[in-house]
Design an enzyme around this catalytic site. Structure first.
Site, mmCIF file in Angstrom:
data_model
loop_
_atom_site.group_PDB
_atom_site.id
_atom_site.type_symbol
_atom_site.label_atom_id
_atom_site.label_comp_id
_atom_site.label_asym_id
_atom_site.label_seq_id
_atom_site.Cartn_x
_atom_site.Cartn_y
_atom_site.Cartn_z
ATOM 1 N N CYS A 10 38.626 47.048 34.023
ATOM 2 C CA CYS A 10 40.200 47.632 34.981
ATOM 3 C C CYS A 10 41.256 47.072 33.755
ATOM 4 O O CYS A 10 40.832 46.178 32.763
ATOM 5 C CB CYS A 10 40.530 48.430 36.052
ATOM 6 S SG CYS A 10 41.407 46.722 36.590
ATOM 7 N N ASN A 13 42.670 43.755 36.410
ATOM 8 C CA ASN A 13 41.048 43.327 37.039
ATOM 9 C C ASN A 13 42.099 42.809 39.244
ATOM 10 O O ASN A 13 41.149 42.151 39.245
ATOM 11 C CB ASN A 13 41.099 42.282 36.534
ATOM 12 C CG ASN A 13 38.912 41.810 37.318
ATOM 13 O OD1 ASN A 13 38.881 40.328 37.410
ATOM 14 N ND2 ASN A 13 38.875 42.084 38.056
ATOM 15 N N CYS A 15 43.057 44.967 41.256
ATOM 16 C CA CYS A 15 43.474 47.191 41.407
ATOM 17 C C CYS A 15 41.892 47.734 41.937
ATOM 18 O O CYS A 15 40.981 47.134 42.967
ATOM 19 C CB CYS A 15 44.218 47.968 41.500
ATOM 20 S SG CYS A 15 45.699 46.862 41.374
ATOM 21 N N ARG A 16 41.564 48.500 40.543
ATOM 22 C CA ARG A 16 40.522 49.474 40.308
ATOM 23 C C ARG A 16 39.636 49.004 39.829
ATOM 24 O O ARG A 16 38.201 48.800 41.322
ATOM 25 C CB ARG A 16 40.978 50.081 39.276
ATOM 26 C CG ARG A 16 42.065 51.116 39.590
ATOM 27 C CD ARG A 16 42.939 51.635 38.404
ATOM 28 N NE ARG A 16 42.984 50.917 37.429
ATOM 29 C CZ ARG A 16 43.653 51.615 36.298
ATOM 30 N NH1 ARG A 16 43.171 52.780 35.833
ATOM 31 N NH2 ARG A 16 43.710 50.457 35.649
ATOM 32 N N SER A 17 39.390 47.711 38.982
ATOM 33 C CA SER A 17 37.787 47.275 39.382
ATOM 34 C C SER A 17 37.485 45.882 40.467
ATOM 35 O O SER A 17 36.614 46.177 40.736
ATOM 36 C CB SER A 17 37.869 45.851 37.564
ATOM 37 O OG SER A 17 38.958 45.073 37.702
ATOM 38 N N ASP A 127 46.248 53.866 37.569
ATOM 39 C CA ASP A 127 46.634 53.100 37.711
ATOM 40 C C ASP A 127 47.630 53.571 38.964
ATOM 41 O O ASP A 127 48.396 53.679 39.005
ATOM 42 C CB ASP A 127 46.824 52.423 36.726
ATOM 43 C CG ASP A 127 47.478 51.334 37.213
ATOM 44 O OD1 ASP A 127 47.558 50.931 38.184
ATOM 45 O OD2 ASP A 127 48.055 50.861 35.994
#
Ligand code: 4NP
Length: 163
Positions: A10, A13, A15-17, A127
């Site tokens: 993401c 690195n 939150c999402r990934s 995001d």
């Protein structure tokens, strides 16, 4: 046999990934495939290198049984394209930024993570960083679905058996 290496990407690195990393690691364990598949994560930007996942990401993950505490942010590097088999981006900007540093001799396939969750109309994991907690709930819904789809895809392509 060499392990199949999967990298979740993401922007930051944090939150999402990391959420995708934690969920996919759990799926690998649940299916007894630790000997065959491994997962890591990285961000296209370097703002948060060395940081733990965002507290909201860790909390939402924990509420669903995933532990992100040991993860630390790192930045995506051109060498990752030589070391990983699959690089999965969370949104289109991540895809373009990753593509921009892909070396000519890359072996990794660069793919959009949500291509593995066709039951959702969305094509990008939004995001959640500047929004509220509900954004993290939605990210987790998308990530869990895509992790299942990706695992099924890899199992089919590589005919993996549980240990
Ligand atoms: P991520 O979220 O890409 O899912 O880790 C973000 C984290 C940090 C920032 C943006 C997005 N930031 O601008 O610092």
């Amino acid at each position: 046999m060499a392990k199949i290496r999967v990298l979740m990407v993401c922007l930051g690195n944090i939150c999402r990934s990391p959420m995708a990393h934690g969920v996919f690691a759990a799926r690998i364990r649940e299916h007894g495939l630790e000997h065959a598949i491994e997962v890591d994560s990285a961000g296209t930007a370097g703002y948060h290198v060395g940081a733990k996942p965002d507290r909201r990401a860790s909390q939402e993950a924990r509420s669903r049984g995933y532990d992100l505490d040991d993860l630390r942010a790192r930045q995506l590097e051109p060498e990752d394209f030589l070391e990983f088999d699959y690089i999965l981006t969370m949104d289109d900007a991540n895809y373009r930024n990753a593509e921009a540093i892909r070396p000519p001799e890359a072996r990794a396939k660069l793919l959009r993570f949500l291509d593995f969750a066709p039951q959702f109309d969305e094509h990008e994991v939004p995001d959640p960083y500047y929004g509220g907690d509900e954004g993290f709930v939605h990210v987790m819904d998308l990530v869990e679905a895509a992790a299942d789809g990706l695992l099924a895809h890899i199992r089919e392509r590589h005919t993996l058996k549980a240990s």
